[in-house]
Design an enzyme around this catalytic site. Structure first.
Site, PDB file in Angstrom:
ATOM      1  N   ASP A  62       0.878  -1.169   0.000  1.00  0.00           N
ATOM      2  CA  ASP A  62       0.000   0.000   0.000  1.00  0.00           C
ATOM      3  C   ASP A  62       0.913   1.215   0.000  1.00  0.00           C
ATOM      4  O   ASP A  62       1.610   1.489   0.984  1.00  0.00           O
ATOM      5  CB  ASP A  62      -0.890  -0.012   1.242  1.00  0.00           C
ATOM      6  CG  ASP A  62      -1.812   1.192   1.332  1.00  0.00           C
ATOM      7  OD1 ASP A  62      -1.627   2.159   0.562  1.00  0.00           O
ATOM      8  OD2 ASP A  62      -2.709   1.177   2.199  1.00  0.00           O
ATOM      9  N   ASN A  89       3.053   5.388 -10.501  1.00  0.00           N
ATOM     10  CA  ASN A  89       1.881   5.236 -11.363  1.00  0.00           C
ATOM     11  C   ASN A  89       0.586   5.042 -10.587  1.00  0.00           C
ATOM     12  O   ASN A  89      -0.489   5.374 -11.086  1.00  0.00           O
ATOM     13  CB  ASN A  89       2.099   4.042 -12.299  1.00  0.00           C
ATOM     14  CG  ASN A  89       0.835   3.621 -13.008  1.00  0.00           C
ATOM     15  OD1 ASN A  89       0.344   4.305 -13.905  1.00  0.00           O
ATOM     16  ND2 ASN A  89       0.274   2.493 -12.586  1.00  0.00           N
ATOM     17  N   TYR A 155      -9.132  14.812  -7.906  1.00  0.00           N
ATOM     18  CA  TYR A 155      -8.166  14.268  -8.857  1.00  0.00           C
ATOM     19  C   TYR A 155      -7.299  15.378  -9.430  1.00  0.00           C
ATOM     20  O   TYR A 155      -6.069  15.279  -9.465  1.00  0.00           O
ATOM     21  CB  TYR A 155      -8.888  13.531  -9.973  1.00  0.00           C
ATOM     22  CG  TYR A 155      -7.960  12.855 -10.949  1.00  0.00           C
ATOM     23  CD1 TYR A 155      -7.351  11.646 -10.628  1.00  0.00           C
ATOM     24  CD2 TYR A 155      -7.700  13.422 -12.195  1.00  0.00           C
ATOM     25  CE1 TYR A 155      -6.496  11.013 -11.522  1.00  0.00           C
ATOM     26  CE2 TYR A 155      -6.852  12.799 -13.100  1.00  0.00           C
ATOM     27  CZ  TYR A 155      -6.247  11.599 -12.757  1.00  0.00           C
ATOM     28  OH  TYR A 155      -5.391  10.991 -13.652  1.00  0.00           O
ATOM     29  N   LYS A 159      -3.169  15.999  -8.988  1.00  0.00           N
ATOM     30  CA  LYS A 159      -2.208  16.036 -10.082  1.00  0.00           C
ATOM     31  C   LYS A 159      -1.454  17.366 -10.119  1.00  0.00           C
ATOM     32  O   LYS A 159      -0.288  17.417 -10.538  1.00  0.00           O
ATOM     33  CB  LYS A 159      -2.915  15.766 -11.414  1.00  0.00           C
ATOM     34  CG  LYS A 159      -3.454  14.339 -11.524  1.00  0.00           C
ATOM     35  CD  LYS A 159      -2.355  13.298 -11.311  1.00  0.00           C
ATOM     36  CE  LYS A 159      -2.851  11.888 -11.516  1.00  0.00           C
ATOM     37  NZ  LYS A 159      -1.772  10.879 -11.325  1.00  0.00           N
ATOM     38  N   THR A 190      -8.460   2.231 -19.514  1.00  0.00           N
ATOM     39  CA  THR A 190      -8.165   1.425 -18.339  1.00  0.00           C
ATOM     40  C   THR A 190      -9.448   1.239 -17.539  1.00  0.00           C
ATOM     41  O   THR A 190     -10.493   1.810 -17.868  1.00  0.00           O
ATOM     42  CB  THR A 190      -7.111   2.108 -17.445  1.00  0.00           C
ATOM     43  OG1 THR A 190      -7.657   3.341 -16.940  1.00  0.00           O
ATOM     44  CG2 THR A 190      -5.835   2.403 -18.217  1.00  0.00           C
TER      45      THR A 190
END
Length: 267
Positions: A62, A89, A155, A159, A190
């Protein structure tokens, strides 16, 4: 053979990068929470590439847990003796909704995974890279980090923060041979992107091979002039990036405040 650590390696872009790195004669330490999927990946890579499965070391981890990160890096060093490349990633997104409609724990988990994870891995790996003469870090970022989005606040914020981790690492690490890059993968199909409403009608996707080509070029030192900067799969080619290297504007491909003009006191 050089050694890479790839997080979020059990599926999606991470799994594609593991395969590409092994095919390019890297040994890879694959990290994810799902150890079973990692072991399957290692076996699949061995069968598909003809490379022994020992080229991939699967470790359940983790990335938001400092103790687990430290233990995983320790296992990598014990197995291979070095770490030349870190690919951060692992990432999450939350339900698409305005900030005030997203569950607080869900929103914060996105920040924890997407920001704390790369921080912990970078913090753990860089001292070993410095001791061995240098290394490279590729942070899987996104164009979302440079723009606002009404329904993806967590999100996008994560980033943007990742840009700052990359920039700080590149600046502080330069004298030690440490290079850090933001790699935006475009929109690869994905598990995460396939269920996002913003991509529900998308018919064109960035191929994983394009992401892998850029990652391998960064990993191999071909594009070190882009340390602290972003490159984007599906838009940039290795050849074009090479051609522009050496004469990039100081602020090119960095996250900056845009002033209203020369008379802006913040300019």
């Amino acid at each position: 053979m050089p050694v890479a650590i790839v997080t979020g390696a059990s599926r999606g872009i991470g799994a594609h990068l593991v395969r590409a790195l092994v095919s390019a004669n890297w040994r890879v330490v694959a990290l994810a929470r799902d150890t079973g999927r990692l072991e399957d990946l290692a076996a699949d890579v061995g069968a598909a590439t003809g490379v022994p499965t020992r080229a991939v070391l699967p470790i359940g981890c983790d990335v938001t847990d400092a103790a687990q990160v430290s233990a995983a890096v320790g296992q990598a060093l014990q197995a291979f003796g070095q770490v030349d490349l870190l690919v951060n990633n692992a990432g999450l997104n939350h339900r698409e909704a305005p900030l005030w409609e997203v569950d607080a724990q869900e929103w914060w988990q996105v920040l924890t995974t997407n920001v704390k994870g790369p921080y912990l891995l970078t913090r753990e790996v860089v001292p070993h890279m410095i001791a061995s003469g240098g290394g490279r870090i590729v942070n899987i970022n996104s164009g979302s980090g440079v723009r606002d989005n009404a329904e993806s606040s967590g999100y996008n914020a994560s980033k943007s923060a990742l840009f700052r981790i990359t920039g700080a690492t590149a600046l502080a690490g330069a004298e030690h041979g440490i290079f850090a890059f933001d790699l935006a993968p475009g929109v690869v199909r994905t598990d995460m992107t396939a269920v996002m409403a913003v991509h529900s009608e998308r018919t064109e996707w960035t191929s994983p091979e394009e992401v892998a080509r850029l990652c391998l070029a960064l990993a191999g030192g071909e594009l070190d002039d882009y340390s602290g900067r972003m490159v984007r799969a599906g838009a940039d080619t290795v050849a074009e990036l090479r051609a522009r290297a050496g004469h990039l504007p100081t602020e090119a491909r960095r996250l900056r405040l845009v002033p209203w003009g020369e008379d802006d006191p913040l300019a």
